[in-house]
Design a protein around this motif. Sequence first.
Motif, PDB file in Angstrom:
ATOM      1  N   ALA A  73      18.728  65.798  50.650  1.00 21.40           N
ATOM      2  CA  ALA A  73      18.556  64.524  51.351  1.00 21.40           C
ATOM      3  C   ALA A  73      19.665  63.554  50.972  1.00 21.40           C
ATOM      4  N   ASP A  74      20.012  63.512  49.679  1.00 16.57           N
ATOM      5  CA  ASP A  74      21.086  62.631  49.221  1.00 16.57           C
ATOM      6  C   ASP A  74      22.408  63.011  49.866  1.00 16.57           C
ATOM      7  N   LEU A  75      22.679  64.330  49.919  1.00 20.13           N
ATOM      8  CA  LEU A  75      23.926  64.793  50.513  1.00 20.13           C
ATOM      9  C   LEU A  75      23.981  64.453  52.002  1.00 20.13           C
ATOM     10  N   GLY A  76      22.837  64.618  52.691  1.00 18.64           N
ATOM     11  CA  GLY A  76      22.787  64.275  54.107  1.00 18.64           C
ATOM     12  C   GLY A  76      23.013  62.790  54.319  1.00 18.64           C
ATOM     13  N   GLY A  77      22.443  61.965  53.427  1.00 16.96           N
ATOM     14  CA  GLY A  77      22.643  60.521  53.522  1.00 16.96           C
ATOM     15  C   GLY A  77      24.083  60.133  53.271  1.00 16.96           C
ATOM     16  N   GLN A  78      24.714  60.794  52.313  1.00 13.21           N
ATOM     17  CA  GLN A  78      26.118  60.506  52.023  1.00 13.21           C
ATOM     18  C   GLN A  78      27.010  60.894  53.204  1.00 13.21           C
ATOM     19  N   ARG A  79      26.715  62.032  53.806  1.00 14.51           N
ATOM     20  CA  ARG A  79      27.488  62.489  54.962  1.00 14.51           C
ATOM     21  C   ARG A  79      27.349  61.504  56.125  1.00 14.51           C
ATOM     22  N   ASP A  80      26.114  61.050  56.376  1.00 16.22           N
ATOM     23  CA  ASP A  80      25.881  60.084  57.456  1.00 16.22           C
ATOM     24  C   ASP A  80      26.607  58.769  57.182  1.00 16.22           C
ATOM     25  N   ARG A  81      26.627  58.360  55.896  1.00 12.61           N
ATOM     26  CA  ARG A  81      27.322  57.119  55.535  1.00 12.61           C
ATOM     27  C   ARG A  81      28.823  57.245  55.789  1.00 12.61           C
ATOM     28  N   ILE A  82      29.371  58.399  55.470  1.00 13.16           N
ATOM     29  CA  ILE A  82      30.802  58.641  55.723  1.00 13.16           C
ATOM     30  C   ILE A  82      31.081  58.582  57.222  1.00 13.16           C
ATOM     31  N   LEU A  83      30.224  59.226  58.020  1.00 10.94           N
ATOM     32  CA  LEU A  83      30.430  59.240  59.469  1.00 10.94           C
ATOM     33  C   LEU A  83      30.327  57.835  60.063  1.00 10.94           C
ATOM     34  N   SER A  84      29.366  57.046  59.579  1.00 11.54           N
ATOM     35  CA  SER A  84      29.212  55.675  60.090  1.00 11.54           C
ATOM     36  C   SER A  84      30.420  54.819  59.765  1.00 11.54           C
ATOM     37  N   MET A  85      30.930  54.943  58.532  1.00 10.96           N
ATOM     38  CA  MET A  85      32.110  54.174  58.151  1.00 10.96           C
ATOM     39  C   MET A  85      33.343  54.656  58.905  1.00 10.96           C
ATOM     40  N   ALA A  86      33.450  55.967  59.102  1.00  8.98           N
ATOM     41  CA  ALA A  86      34.587  56.515  59.851  1.00  8.98           C
ATOM     42  C   ALA A  86      34.590  55.985  61.278  1.00  8.98           C
ATOM     43  N   LEU A  87      33.418  55.922  61.908  1.00 10.87           N
ATOM     44  CA  LEU A  87      33.327  55.379  63.268  1.00 10.87           C
ATOM     45  C   LEU A  87      33.801  53.942  63.293  1.00 10.87           C
ATOM     46  N   LYS A  88      33.372  53.146  62.339  1.00 11.54           N
ATOM     47  CA  LYS A  88      33.771  51.736  62.277  1.00 11.54           C
ATOM     48  C   LYS A  88      35.292  51.601  62.141  1.00 11.54           C
ATOM     49  N   LEU A  89      35.872  52.340  61.197  1.00  9.72           N
ATOM     50  CA  LEU A  89      37.311  52.240  60.961  1.00  9.72           C
ATOM     51  C   LEU A  89      38.119  52.786  62.130  1.00  9.72           C
ATOM     52  N   MET A  90      37.677  53.897  62.687  1.00 11.29           N
ATOM     53  CA  MET A  90      38.397  54.496  63.818  1.00 11.29           C
ATOM     54  C   MET A  90      38.349  53.591  65.044  1.00 11.29           C
ATOM     55  N   SER A  91      37.210  52.947  65.280  1.00 14.36           N
ATOM     56  CA  SER A  91      37.084  52.085  66.458  1.00 14.36           C
ATOM     57  C   SER A  91      37.930  50.824  66.313  1.00 14.36           C
TER      58      SER A  91
END
Length: 202
Positions: free
Chosen positions: A13-31
């Motif tokens: 669960a922690d790993l899944g949460g970390q992965r989702d956090r990375i994806l959310s931040m990546a979307l913000k920076l990429m946009s």
Amino acid sequence: MVGRVSAAVTSEADLGGQRDRILSMALKLMSENGVHAMSMRRLADACGLNVATIYHYFPSKADLLTEVIAQRSYDQLLEQPPPVDRSLAPRARMEQMLSWIWTEMAGQDDMWRLLLGESLRGEPEALTSAAELSATFERALKRWISEWFDDVIDEPAVMARVLRGVIYGFFVEHLPLRNEDRSKFLRQRAREVAAVLVRDSA
């Protein structure tokens, strides 16, 4: 044994949460800056992680972009019909549907900016994803039109194509505005589009 299983579940669960956090931040920076302007190191810093952790999840920036886009399950979102009141007159129904669609789209601003920006730059993954999203959206529109406007619209497939272009066009036109201003203008556009495209029954 139970303790080990519980620890493994928590770890996953922690790993899944970390992965989702990375994806959310990546979307913000990429946009904000475009895919090419975002380095994996900058992403790691923004997430409070080391670069090796980012590469553990995503071997390349291309893989990261693919996952950022795939994380949004638009097929599932579009399965949910807009809350249209069938008892309303046809124009009011159309206005209600358009207002709901634009409100929902506004909740995905970062993704729209990413897809638009990278499509204009010719990024293959963005072009493919944008085309798939458009096709999925048009099918959803056709389904909704067939269900709620069968009394006034004879060709739902044609109307779906026209509406898709109108919806995208007005949304992109107003995308640079603040959310409050954009909402006000899009509510007005919803009334105008409904008045032009749908006639009320006699």
